[in-house]
Design a protein around this motif. Structure first.
Motif, PDB file in Angstrom:
ATOM      1  N   GLU B 207       0.851  -1.197   0.000  1.00 15.35           N
ATOM      2  CA  GLU B 207       0.000   0.000   0.000  1.00 15.35           C
ATOM      3  C   GLU B 207       0.883   1.242   0.000  1.00 15.35           C
ATOM      4  N   SER B 208       0.423   2.313  -0.629  1.00 13.15           N
ATOM      5  CA  SER B 208       1.206   3.533  -0.721  1.00 13.15           C
ATOM      6  C   SER B 208       1.336   4.207   0.655  1.00 13.15           C
ATOM      7  N   ILE B 209       2.312   5.078   0.768  1.00 14.48           N
ATOM      8  CA  ILE B 209       2.501   5.856   1.994  1.00 14.48           C
ATOM      9  C   ILE B 209       2.533   7.337   1.622  1.00 14.48           C
ATOM     10  N   GLN B 210       2.410   8.174   2.622  1.00 20.28           N
ATOM     11  CA  GLN B 210       2.504   9.616   2.383  1.00 20.28           C
ATOM     12  C   GLN B 210       3.690  10.165   3.178  1.00 20.28           C
ATOM     13  N   VAL B 211       4.548  10.944   2.504  1.00 17.22           N
ATOM     14  CA  VAL B 211       5.723  11.512   3.177  1.00 17.22           C
ATOM     15  C   VAL B 211       5.672  13.035   3.070  1.00 17.22           C
ATOM     16  N   TYR B 212       5.750  13.670   4.226  1.00 19.33           N
ATOM     17  CA  TYR B 212       5.886  15.129   4.270  1.00 19.33           C
ATOM     18  C   TYR B 212       7.328  15.406   4.649  1.00 19.33           C
ATOM     19  N   PHE B 213       8.037  16.187   3.822  1.00 20.57           N
ATOM     20  CA  PHE B 213       9.411  16.532   4.207  1.00 20.57           C
ATOM     21  C   PHE B 213       9.613  18.049   4.179  1.00 20.57           C
ATOM     22  N   ARG B 214      10.555  18.448   5.022  1.00 19.82           N
ATOM     23  CA  ARG B 214      10.832  19.877   5.188  1.00 19.82           C
ATOM     24  C   ARG B 214      12.337  20.054   5.262  1.00 19.82           C
ATOM     25  N   LEU B 215      12.864  20.941   4.409  1.00 20.79           N
ATOM     26  CA  LEU B 215      14.289  21.300   4.460  1.00 20.79           C
ATOM     27  C   LEU B 215      14.394  22.627   5.174  1.00 20.79           C
ATOM     28  N   PHE B 216      15.304  22.683   6.119  1.00 17.89           N
ATOM     29  CA  PHE B 216      15.451  23.961   6.811  1.00 17.89           C
ATOM     30  C   PHE B 216      16.918  24.255   7.128  1.00 17.89           C
ATOM     31  N   ASN B 217      17.226  25.517   7.022  1.00 17.78           N
ATOM     32  CA  ASN B 217      18.562  26.016   7.278  1.00 17.78           C
ATOM     33  C   ASN B 217      18.397  27.511   7.542  1.00 17.78           C
ATOM     34  N   ASN B 218      18.331  27.881   8.831  1.00 23.07           N
ATOM     35  CA  ASN B 218      17.946  29.245   9.200  1.00 23.07           C
ATOM     36  C   ASN B 218      16.579  29.579   8.605  1.00 23.07           C
ATOM     37  N   GLY B 219      15.646  28.720   8.870  1.00 24.72           N
ATOM     38  CA  GLY B 219      14.287  28.911   8.340  1.00 24.72           C
ATOM     39  C   GLY B 219      13.946  27.821   7.334  1.00 24.72           C
ATOM     40  N   ILE B 220      12.659  27.658   7.085  1.00 28.14           N
ATOM     41  CA  ILE B 220      12.222  26.611   6.156  1.00 28.14           C
ATOM     42  C   ILE B 220      12.551  27.027   4.736  1.00 28.14           C
ATOM     43  N   LYS B 221      13.274  26.130   4.036  1.00 25.42           N
ATOM     44  CA  LYS B 221      13.648  26.440   2.650  1.00 25.42           C
ATOM     45  C   LYS B 221      12.713  25.755   1.651  1.00 25.42           C
ATOM     46  N   ARG B 222      12.180  24.608   2.072  1.00 26.59           N
ATOM     47  CA  ARG B 222      11.283  23.901   1.159  1.00 26.59           C
ATOM     48  C   ARG B 222      10.459  22.901   1.968  1.00 26.59           C
ATOM     49  N   GLU B 223       9.203  22.721   1.614  1.00 23.47           N
ATOM     50  CA  GLU B 223       8.399  21.668   2.242  1.00 23.47           C
ATOM     51  C   GLU B 223       7.408  21.131   1.216  1.00 23.47           C
ATOM     52  N   THR B 224       7.235  19.824   1.234  1.00 20.57           N
ATOM     53  CA  THR B 224       6.381  19.163   0.232  1.00 20.57           C
ATOM     54  C   THR B 224       5.758  17.908   0.855  1.00 20.57           C
ATOM     55  N   THR B 225       4.580  17.559   0.340  1.00 23.28           N
ATOM     56  CA  THR B 225       3.943  16.285   0.713  1.00 23.28           C
ATOM     57  C   THR B 225       3.834  15.416  -0.536  1.00 23.28           C
ATOM     58  N   LEU B 226       4.294  14.185  -0.436  1.00 19.94           N
ATOM     59  CA  LEU B 226       4.294  13.267  -1.581  1.00 19.94           C
ATOM     60  C   LEU B 226       3.607  11.951  -1.210  1.00 19.94           C
ATOM     61  N   GLU B 227       2.918  11.371  -2.168  1.00 21.89           N
ATOM     62  CA  GLU B 227       2.422  10.004  -1.988  1.00 21.89           C
ATOM     63  C   GLU B 227       3.387   9.079  -2.706  1.00 21.89           C
ATOM     64  N   ILE B 228       3.894   8.098  -2.007  1.00 24.77           N
ATOM     65  CA  ILE B 228       4.915   7.212  -2.583  1.00 24.77           C
ATOM     66  C   ILE B 228       4.367   5.805  -2.695  1.00 24.77           C
ATOM     67  N   LYS B 229       4.468   5.270  -3.899  1.00 26.20           N
ATOM     68  CA  LYS B 229       3.964   3.914  -4.126  1.00 26.20           C
ATOM     69  C   LYS B 229       5.070   2.894  -3.876  1.00 26.20           C
ATOM     70  N   PHE B 230       4.655   1.682  -3.649  1.00 24.93           N
ATOM     71  CA  PHE B 230       5.610   0.598  -3.389  1.00 24.93           C
ATOM     72  C   PHE B 230       6.420   0.334  -4.661  1.00 24.93           C
ATOM     73  N   ASN B 231       7.704   0.174  -4.503  1.00 23.90           N
ATOM     74  CA  ASN B 231       8.593  -0.069  -5.636  1.00 23.90           C
ATOM     75  C   ASN B 231       8.926  -1.566  -5.687  1.00 23.90           C
ATOM     76  N   GLN B 232       8.413  -2.218  -6.716  1.00 27.39           N
ATOM     77  CA  GLN B 232       8.618  -3.676  -6.825  1.00 27.39           C
ATOM     78  C   GLN B 232      10.097  -4.017  -7.011  1.00 27.39           C
ATOM     79  N   GLU B 233      10.837  -3.148  -7.718  1.00 27.39           N
ATOM     80  CA  GLU B 233      12.245  -3.451  -8.024  1.00 27.39           C
ATOM     81  C   GLU B 233      13.117  -3.415  -6.763  1.00 27.39           C
ATOM     82  N   THR B 234      12.876  -2.409  -5.940  1.00 31.78           N
ATOM     83  CA  THR B 234      13.690  -2.302  -4.716  1.00 31.78           C
ATOM     84  C   THR B 234      13.030  -3.004  -3.538  1.00 31.78           C
ATOM     85  N   ASN B 235      11.843  -3.498  -3.776  1.00 36.56           N
ATOM     86  CA  ASN B 235      11.074  -4.186  -2.732  1.00 36.56           C
ATOM     87  C   ASN B 235      10.902  -3.303  -1.492  1.00 36.56           C
ATOM     88  N   GLY B 236      10.571  -2.058  -1.749  1.00 32.27           N
ATOM     89  CA  GLY B 236      10.366  -1.113  -0.651  1.00 32.27           C
ATOM     90  C   GLY B 236       9.887   0.227  -1.186  1.00 32.27           C
TER      91      GLY B 236
END
Lengths: 203, 241
Positions: B207-236
């Protein structure tokens, strides 16, 4: 099935007291009684493939019956049977915690004197059955037609009281609307009720 | 005075505060589950519930608005993946629910999710039977998310990973699938110059997962939410930032 001392102990005490009081009486009557009333403690047992057999732990109950004897030894009468069952297997019964089961029958039969103080009674009859279910604080029922056949033995301790042993067979034909594959499971119930108690005689 | 007594009596007739059941009726709830890769069917518990909301009796505060939830019947999955639940029939339920592998049951199997079927009362009742179509159920397995820095190697990174290791809600009328629900959450961080990290968590298999990530360096530089599907090749699961 649980043996309830609370119920049977008063019956045994009553038999003992009445028998002691009657010990001075002369001779037990050989006259055919007009009526016999039985009060007994029953231990219901179900059998077959039905929801009572699969789902309940049946408790001991009360059996009351009365029959009038005609000179020809034929009898007519009625009986009431009441007991409780706790649900042990919800998957067979549905979401019910316990049920109270009431049978009412009218009976016709024959009474046979075996020896001086011993009588054999057989009877059959139609009646009504009600399964009164409890779900939390809510109650609802299943009911239907019932047939009984029974065999009883009464033993005179004196002219008015005796020991009463009885074996009932109840065939309950409930009118539960359900899936066709569950029809027999809910609508065809068979019970055996052995019971022991006292018999009261009237002349 | 008689009018008041009549009104109170009528209110008791018109308003209820608990579920009631039909006399002389039993329902059957039947269906099948489909497991991946011909996996052996676990003996999961199945419960059917009736739920109702009640207005209570007017002017009697002890019997105010209430919710009632009763167990109608229970069973288990059989080795063929089929179930047959014998149930009592509610008269005044707002909703009938079925729960496979209820997490509050003693028999709950932690390797399988709890699946709740809603709006069962909307199904056609044929021969006193509610039939539920074949339902796929996947086990809960240990899953891995590989986090790799590709472009940004200097900022701190915070990740919140939403996944589903426990619970699925399924509407039997409007099949809304089993995706898009992530009730469980874990979080992790990558400090500057840490270029790779693997996070292990439990998730419903593939089942897919949702990842929210945030880059920060003296304040937030970038933030995004992604839905990530299972990768059959890497088995993860894999995320490259």
């Amino acid at each position: 099935m649980k043996f309830e001392y609370k119920t049977i102990f008063p019956i045994l005490c009553l038999v003992y007291v009445m028998n002691t009081a009657a010990q001075e009486e002369t001779k037990k009557s050989n006259v055919v009684p007009f009526g016999i009333f039985g009060i007994s403690y029953s231990l219901p047992i179900s059998y077959g493939n039905n929801f009572v057999m699969e789902g309940y732990n049946l408790q001991g109950g009360l059996n009351l019956d009365g029959r009038v004897l005609f000179p020809s030894n034929w009898t007519i009468g009625g009986q009431l049977n009441y007991f409780k069952g706790n649900v042990e297997n919800i998957s067979a019964v549905g979401g019910i915690s316990n049920s109270r089961i009431l049978h009412l029958h009218i009976t016709g039969g024959y009474s046979l004197k075996l020896v001086n103080y011993l009588r054999l009674h057989i009877a059959v009859g139609p009646g009504y059955v009600q399964y009164w279910h409890t779900q939390g604080t809510t109650r609802f029922k299943d009911d239907g037609f019932s047939l009984t056949s029974n065999l009883a033995i009464s033993y005179n301790l004196n002219d008015s009281i005796g020991i009463y042993l009885k074996l009932d067979h109840q065939w309950d034909l409930l009118q539960v609307d359900t899936a066709s594959e569950l029809n027999g499971f809910f609508n065809d119930i068979k019970l055996i009720l052995p019971s022991v108690g006292i018999a009261l005689f009237t002349f | 005075m008689h009018r008041i007594v009549l009104m109170v009596s009528l209110s008791f007739l018109c308003f209820g505060c608990e579920l009631t059941y039909e006399d002389n009726v039993r329902l059957l709830v039947k269906g099948t589950v489909i497991l991946p890769d011909k996996q052996q069917v676990p003996e999961l518990p199945i419960d059917v519930y009736a739920a109702g909301n009640f207005s209570g009796y007017p002017f009697i505060f002890a019997y105010g608005p209430s919710e009632d939830l009763d167990l109608m019947g229970t069973s288990n999955l059989n080795p063929n993946g089929e179930f047959n639940v014998t149930a009592i029939s509610p008269e005044n339920a707002d909703e009938i629910l079925m729960v496979i592998n209820d997490q509050y049951r003693m028999e709950h199997n932690k390797d399988w999710p709890t699946v709740v079927f809603t709006q069962m009362e909307e199904l056609d009742l044929k021969d006193y039977t509610y039939s539920i179509g074949p339902t796929p159920i996947k086990p809960i397995v240990e899953s891995r998310l590989n986090i790799k820095r590709i472009e940004n190697k200097t900022d701190s990174m915070y990740l919140s990973i939403r996944h589903n290791a426990s619970f699925i809600r399924k509407n039997v009328i409007y099949d809304d699938g089993m995706n898009g629900q992530w009730p469980d959450r874990i979080s992790t961080s990558l400090y500057p110059n840490v270029n790779q990290k693997t996070v292990v968590f439990r998730n419903i298999r593939h089942e897919s997962i949702q990842v929210y990530f945030r880059l920060f360096n003296n304040g937030i530089k970038r933030e995004t939410t992604l839905e990530i599907k299972f990768n059959q090749e890497t088995n993860g699961y894999e995320i490259r930032i």
